[in-house]
Design an enzyme around this catalytic site. Structure first.
Site, PDB file in Angstrom:
ATOM      1  N   ASP A 131      -2.566   3.337   6.372  1.00 43.64           N
ATOM      2  CA  ASP A 131      -2.076   4.678   6.695  1.00 43.64           C
ATOM      3  C   ASP A 131      -3.191   5.709   6.654  1.00 43.64           C
ATOM      4  OD1 ASP A 131      -0.488   6.952   7.005  1.00 43.64           O
ATOM      5  OD2 ASP A 131      -0.071   7.064   4.870  1.00 43.64           O
TER       6      ASP A 131
ATOM      7  N   ASP B 196      -2.341  10.307  12.394  1.00 43.09           N
ATOM      8  CA  ASP B 196      -1.683   9.574  11.321  1.00 43.09           C
ATOM      9  C   ASP B 196      -1.114   8.243  11.813  1.00 43.09           C
ATOM     10  OD1 ASP B 196      -0.142   8.700   9.198  1.00 43.09           O
ATOM     11  OD2 ASP B 196       0.866  10.616   8.869  1.00 43.09           O
TER      12      ASP B 196
END
Length: 477
Positions: free
Chosen positions: A105, A298
């Site tokens: 992530d 992201d």
């Protein structure tokens, strides 16, 4: 995913790489696997409404005024996650090593593993057994991490952690003993944050920064190619998900030049991977996006969250688009048969988003849900200075080859190669001919990767499905 901290352990030690590091002169290419979420069908498009709410929590919109480490709190937000897809990689921890699959992530910076005795872990969750590692050092202070798709809490610990040929010894992480339902599914164990040290709630150097600091990589960067299986009813529980390359790029997966756009990562060791939205076009026409243009790139988020003015302008340019209400406040629907072309520029080329990613499911007869939503809708707390106003997740990233470079800080994008499933230029709407009135279909990249990547290799999870429009699984969360 921006976790909330309950207690931060002030460590007198720092992460360093193994005593006799070996520099790798060639980049490491790590195949990524994609795992299907079994709850996806049952949740339907409702999962996207939950994901949007979770994503706002992840970035502190409507919950906290700061995108940095949050004030001490005992509150842990629990989110009902419904993910589309997730991407994971295998990581080894401890002595002897225990192999576990983690979400990757770029929207967070902490590393954590679910451990034995974990409250809230499902019966399928593989766990780290601290008692089986002779090198693990377990602290006493607890940290609580709040993600868009759920929460995790546990004790700060240190141990040997490796991915591929790279080892950090010791690496600081959270030994999680409490999880909210839905934060990780199937055989996934935890999350590896790939953002900068400045937003690490453990105050530890992230794994990727540690191996760069020790000069183990030829280039201070990592890059992603991720595949598309949106609404593919024939997708297996695990499918090839793409490739993560550490220390460089994989030239077979992109064509032309990589367009690098530099940014200032912020004080305190940096924060997010940031870019500035310089323009958006809808069906070839420029739309106004206002002055709020700072974006976080992201991989742990599925959708694209944007400010109110930009969202209204984008969907206002789409014939038949309608704002939604209730749980879907902030979303728009549009006619399912629309051959929609939306492209985003960050100061260079305009990168198109496939209709397969923009159309995320049927809302009503003839109307489909759009993947770009108002991240501030219904929130009383707005992003503060320095906080990303846009969250650009996998809805966009599946359409480009993306490179994250730490020195000098920059994010780069390139056109996907024919091997990766692209046949057009950055001005082409990749995949749009495949759209049908019934909703999005699978793009062409999956078959190419299927032949490129061994199915037996565990890969990286970026958490791609909506929740992570927040982190963890890509759900909007």
């Amino acid at each position: 995913m921006l976790p909330s901290i309950i207690l931060v352990l002030s460590l007198s030690f720092s992460s360093s790489v193994a005593a006799v590091p070996h520099r790798r002169d060639e980049p490491l290419h790590i195949p990524i696997l994609r795992r299907s979420n079994e709850r996806r069908q049952a949740g339907g498009i409702d999962r996207f409404a939950s994901a949007a709410s979770n994503l706002r929590n992840k970035y502190g919109i409507g919950q906290s005024s700061s995108p940095q480490r949050r004030a001490q709190t005992s509150d842990i937000g629990i989110t009902n996650q419904g993910s589309d897809t997730s991407y994971f990689a295998q990581v080894n921890v401890g002595t002897p090593p225990q192999s576990l699959d983690l979400v990757l992530d770029t929207g967070s910076s902490d590393l954590w593993f679910a451990t034995t005795g974990c409250a809230g872990c499902s019966g399928n969750t593989p766990v780290l057994n601290p008692a089986k590692s002779t090198s693990l050092q377990l602290g006493t202070q607890r940290v609580s991490l709040n993600y868009g798709s759920g929460s995790a809490s546990g004790i700060i610990a240190r141990d040997t952690v490796s991915m591929g040929p790279f080892t950090v010894n010791p690496q600081t992480f959270v030994a999680v003993d409490e999880l909210s339902s839905g934060l990780v599914d199937g055989e996934l164990n935890g999350i590896m944050g790939l953002a900068f040290e400045g937003i690490a709630n453990t105050q530890a150097v992230p794994f990727w920064q540690a191996i760069i600091n020790d000069n183990l990589l030829t280039n201070p960067e990592f890059s992603f190619f991720i595949t598309r299986f949106v609404n593919n009813q024939n997708a297996k529980p695990e499918e090839p998900g793409g490739v993560l390359t550490m220390g460089g790029t994989n030239s077979t997966l992109y064509q032309g030049n990589i367009d690098y756009q530099s940014f200032t990562p912020g004080a305190g060791g940096g924060t997010f991977w940031l870019q500035t939205i310089s323009g958006v076009t809808v069906n070839g026409k420029t739309v106004g996006v206002g002055s709020e243009t700072l974006a976080a790139i992201d991989t742990g988020t599925t959708l694209i969250g944007a400010p109110t003015a930009a969202v209204n302008a984008i969907w206002g340019a789409v014939s038949g688009a309608e704002p939604l209400t209730g749980n879907f406040t902030g979303f728009y629907s549009f006619p399912c048969n629309t051959q929609l072309s939306i492209a985003i520029s960050f100061g260079g080329p305009a990168w198109p988003i496939s209709i397969n990613d923009l159309n995320i499911g049927t809302v009503s007869s003839g109307q489909c849900l759009g993947a770009i939503f108002d991240i501030t809708a219904g929130s009383t707390v707005k992003p503060t200075t320095g906080t990303p106003q846009w969250i650009v997740g996998d809805t966009f990233l599946k359409n480009v080859y993306s490179v994250f470079r730490s020195n000098p800080p920059a994010v780069g994008f390139a056109q996907l190669s024919a091997v990766a499933g692209s046949s057009g230029s950055p001005s082409t709407v990749i995949g749009s001919p495949q759209a049908t009135s019934g909703g999005p279909t699978t793009g062409g990249s999956s078959s190419a990767v299927r032949s490129m990547i061994p199915l037996g290799i565990n890969g990286i999870i970026i958490a791609c499905a909506l929740s992570l429009l927040t982190t963890a699984y890509m759900v909007i969360a």
